[in-house]
Design a protein around this motif. Sequence first.
Motif, PDB file in Angstrom:
ATOM      1  N   THR B   5       0.961  -1.261   0.019  1.00  0.00           N
ATOM      2  CA  THR B   5       0.025  -0.056   0.101  1.00  0.00           C
ATOM      3  C   THR B   5       0.976   1.191   0.039  1.00  0.00           C
ATOM      4  O   THR B   5       2.175   1.177   0.317  1.00  0.00           O
ATOM      5  CB  THR B   5      -1.004  -0.068   1.311  1.00  0.00           C
ATOM      6  N   CYS B   6       0.272   2.393  -0.417  1.00  0.00           N
ATOM      7  CA  CYS B   6       1.009   3.713  -0.237  1.00  0.00           C
ATOM      8  C   CYS B   6       1.562   3.795   1.135  1.00  0.00           C
ATOM      9  O   CYS B   6       2.799   4.326   1.299  1.00  0.00           O
ATOM     10  CB  CYS B   6       0.185   4.886  -0.507  1.00  0.00           C
ATOM     11  N   GLU B   7       0.818   3.645   2.206  1.00  0.00           N
ATOM     12  CA  GLU B   7       1.372   3.680   3.583  1.00  0.00           C
ATOM     13  C   GLU B   7       2.475   2.863   3.734  1.00  0.00           C
ATOM     14  O   GLU B   7       3.502   3.285   4.417  1.00  0.00           O
ATOM     15  CB  GLU B   7       0.185   3.261   4.463  1.00  0.00           C
ATOM     16  N   ALA B  31       7.290  -2.388  -7.774  1.00  0.00           N
ATOM     17  CA  ALA B  31       5.907  -2.874  -8.285  1.00  0.00           C
ATOM     18  C   ALA B  31       4.803  -1.858  -7.973  1.00  0.00           C
ATOM     19  O   ALA B  31       3.999  -1.571  -8.810  1.00  0.00           O
ATOM     20  CB  ALA B  31       5.434  -4.207  -7.965  1.00  0.00           C
ATOM     21  N   HIS B  32       4.899  -1.424  -6.748  1.00  0.00           N
ATOM     22  CA  HIS B  32       3.870  -0.212  -6.282  1.00  0.00           C
ATOM     23  C   HIS B  32       4.102   1.100  -7.120  1.00  0.00           C
ATOM     24  O   HIS B  32       3.154   1.697  -7.726  1.00  0.00           O
ATOM     25  CB  HIS B  32       4.077   0.165  -4.736  1.00  0.00           C
ATOM     26  N   LEU B  33       5.560   1.534  -7.076  1.00  0.00           N
ATOM     27  CA  LEU B  33       5.708   2.644  -8.014  1.00  0.00           C
ATOM     28  C   LEU B  33       5.454   2.656  -9.335  1.00  0.00           C
ATOM     29  O   LEU B  33       4.796   3.649  -9.855  1.00  0.00           O
ATOM     30  CB  LEU B  33       7.268   2.751  -7.806  1.00  0.00           C
ATOM     31  N   GLN B  35       2.683   1.763 -10.624  1.00  0.00           N
ATOM     32  CA  GLN B  35       1.328   2.120 -10.756  1.00  0.00           C
ATOM     33  C   GLN B  35       0.844   3.147  -9.821  1.00  0.00           C
ATOM     34  O   GLN B  35      -0.355   3.543  -9.849  1.00  0.00           O
ATOM     35  CB  GLN B  35       0.494   1.031 -10.485  1.00  0.00           C
ATOM     36  N   CYS B  36       2.037   3.837  -9.072  1.00  0.00           N
ATOM     37  CA  CYS B  36       1.201   4.986  -8.442  1.00  0.00           C
ATOM     38  C   CYS B  36       2.196   6.206  -8.559  1.00  0.00           C
ATOM     39  O   CYS B  36       3.403   6.387  -7.962  1.00  0.00           O
ATOM     40  CB  CYS B  36       1.609   4.601  -6.682  1.00  0.00           C
ATOM     41  N   PRO B  37       1.790   7.359  -9.353  1.00  0.00           N
ATOM     42  CA  PRO B  37       2.478   8.269  -9.590  1.00  0.00           C
ATOM     43  C   PRO B  37       2.942   9.098  -8.542  1.00  0.00           C
ATOM     44  O   PRO B  37       4.069   9.732  -8.298  1.00  0.00           O
ATOM     45  CB  PRO B  37       1.629   9.103 -10.724  1.00  0.00           C
ATOM     46  N   GLY B  38       2.038   9.068  -7.539  1.00  0.00           N
ATOM     47  CA  GLY B  38       2.321  10.100  -6.314  1.00  0.00           C
ATOM     48  C   GLY B  38       3.340   9.428  -5.661  1.00  0.00           C
ATOM     49  O   GLY B  38       4.221  10.276  -5.117  1.00  0.00           O
ATOM     50  N   CYS B  39       3.332   8.141  -5.398  1.00  0.00           N
ATOM     51  CA  CYS B  39       4.828   7.606  -4.546  1.00  0.00           C
ATOM     52  C   CYS B  39       6.124   7.858  -5.362  1.00  0.00           C
ATOM     53  O   CYS B  39       6.939   8.047  -4.913  1.00  0.00           O
ATOM     54  CB  CYS B  39       4.343   6.326  -4.323  1.00  0.00           C
ATOM     55  N   ARG B  40       5.829   7.781  -6.955  1.00  0.00           N
ATOM     56  CA  ARG B  40       6.862   7.893  -7.836  1.00  0.00           C
ATOM     57  C   ARG B  40       7.534   9.270  -7.475  1.00  0.00           C
ATOM     58  O   ARG B  40       8.871   9.340  -7.278  1.00  0.00           O
ATOM     59  CB  ARG B  40       6.491   7.576  -9.001  1.00  0.00           C
TER      60      ARG B  40
HETATM   61 ZN    ZN Z   1       1.474   4.834  -3.584  1.00  0.00          ZN
END
Ligand code: ZN
Lengths: 189, 238
Positions: B5-7, B31-33, B35-40
Amino acid sequence: MGLPLGRAPDEALLSGLATGDPEIAVAFVRRFQRTVFGVAIAVVGDAQLAEDIAQQTFERAWRHAQVYDSRRGSVRTWLTAIAHHLAIDAVRARRANPVAPEDLDALLDIVTQTPEQHAVAAETSAGVRAAVATLPREQARALVMAGIYGLTAQQIADMEHVPLGTAKTRIRTAMHKLRRTLGAEESLR
Amino acid sequence: MSEMTCEQLRELDAELALGILPARERARAVAHLDQCPGCREHIEQLALVGDDLLGLLPGTEPPVGFESRVTALLQPPAPDPAPAPAPAPAARRWLLRPRLLRPRVAAAAAALAVACGFGGWAAGTAIQASAPPPSPTARANAQLLQAALVTGGREVGRVFAHPGARGWVYMSVDLEKPMPEISCVLDHKDGTMTRLGTFSLQDGYGYWVATTDVNATTLAGARLLTPEGSVLASAHFA
Ligand SMILES: [Zn+2]
């Protein structure tokens, strides 16, 4: 009206490197060799190994000049990152104990020296230096071990004789403090 | 391998940005990054802090002989064939390929429109192959020629030319608007011109380099042209 190669922009020299012109190669190596070798020797602590790494760094830059992306940072930052990756890999492959405590102390002193002690310190690095210097000592140690020596949180925990969670928190807290400090400076510009 | 998760990712952010996560955790984080532009974006920001930290390391003089050993390595493997009177136009090539378009490192950079985007690079065809013969004396003089690229009295870029039969031309330009197709020509003092190639500027800013014969004594200037042939900017070597 001629411009000596020694004063050409970094990106022009990097571009020219791909032409195979020996004069460009000399100008490029001359401009960046202290930086590249400095990173390598700081991480590996061995002059012969550091020289190998510095040499590989220039070869990589030469082969991969076309992937350099100016939006990610300067040519110098890019070379520094290449040298650092190679140095970390070399250390991981060779040493069980990746950093001697006295080397760590010496490096901590170097990266927290005040700007006055660095005649040629660039403005941005002065800000980073000051930010690192204001960190609690244990956070600064964790930051240098992680960010410069490339140690994992577990290795840092072992060296510092603290629980893994504590090592992770120190790295994270230090990074976020630096980011806030530098982010605030950025918005003032 | 469970989804992160983001958290959970944010808990590991510093270690991920510094490249010290163990392989297994790293794979889940990446793998999370994906699909998650915010975390990237968040990790890219932290990675810049890591770069800044490395910038604090002091420069150190390498051992004697390092410069010449390394310089010798940075040469093309195949030696040049016998010198030709003039380089074949087909041999000219653009050395910088289109860059990978990454997420913007900083919103500030986007606002300043300094981010350079390239696309649709194409090797140019020569429209005038009568380039002046290479001058051996220009070669010995390791100087770059430089000139401002000007439009309407305003400087919009710079051109650098390195003399030699295997010389090169480097140019950076900021036209402040996207240009789908620009061609670049070198002007010689005898009135001939050499077409270097065409390229496009996605964000209006870019730099590039091309190999070509550069004769310091006969090179007069450079021009950037639209496909219709009107001049976008020009430079004059003094
Ligand atoms: Zn994220």
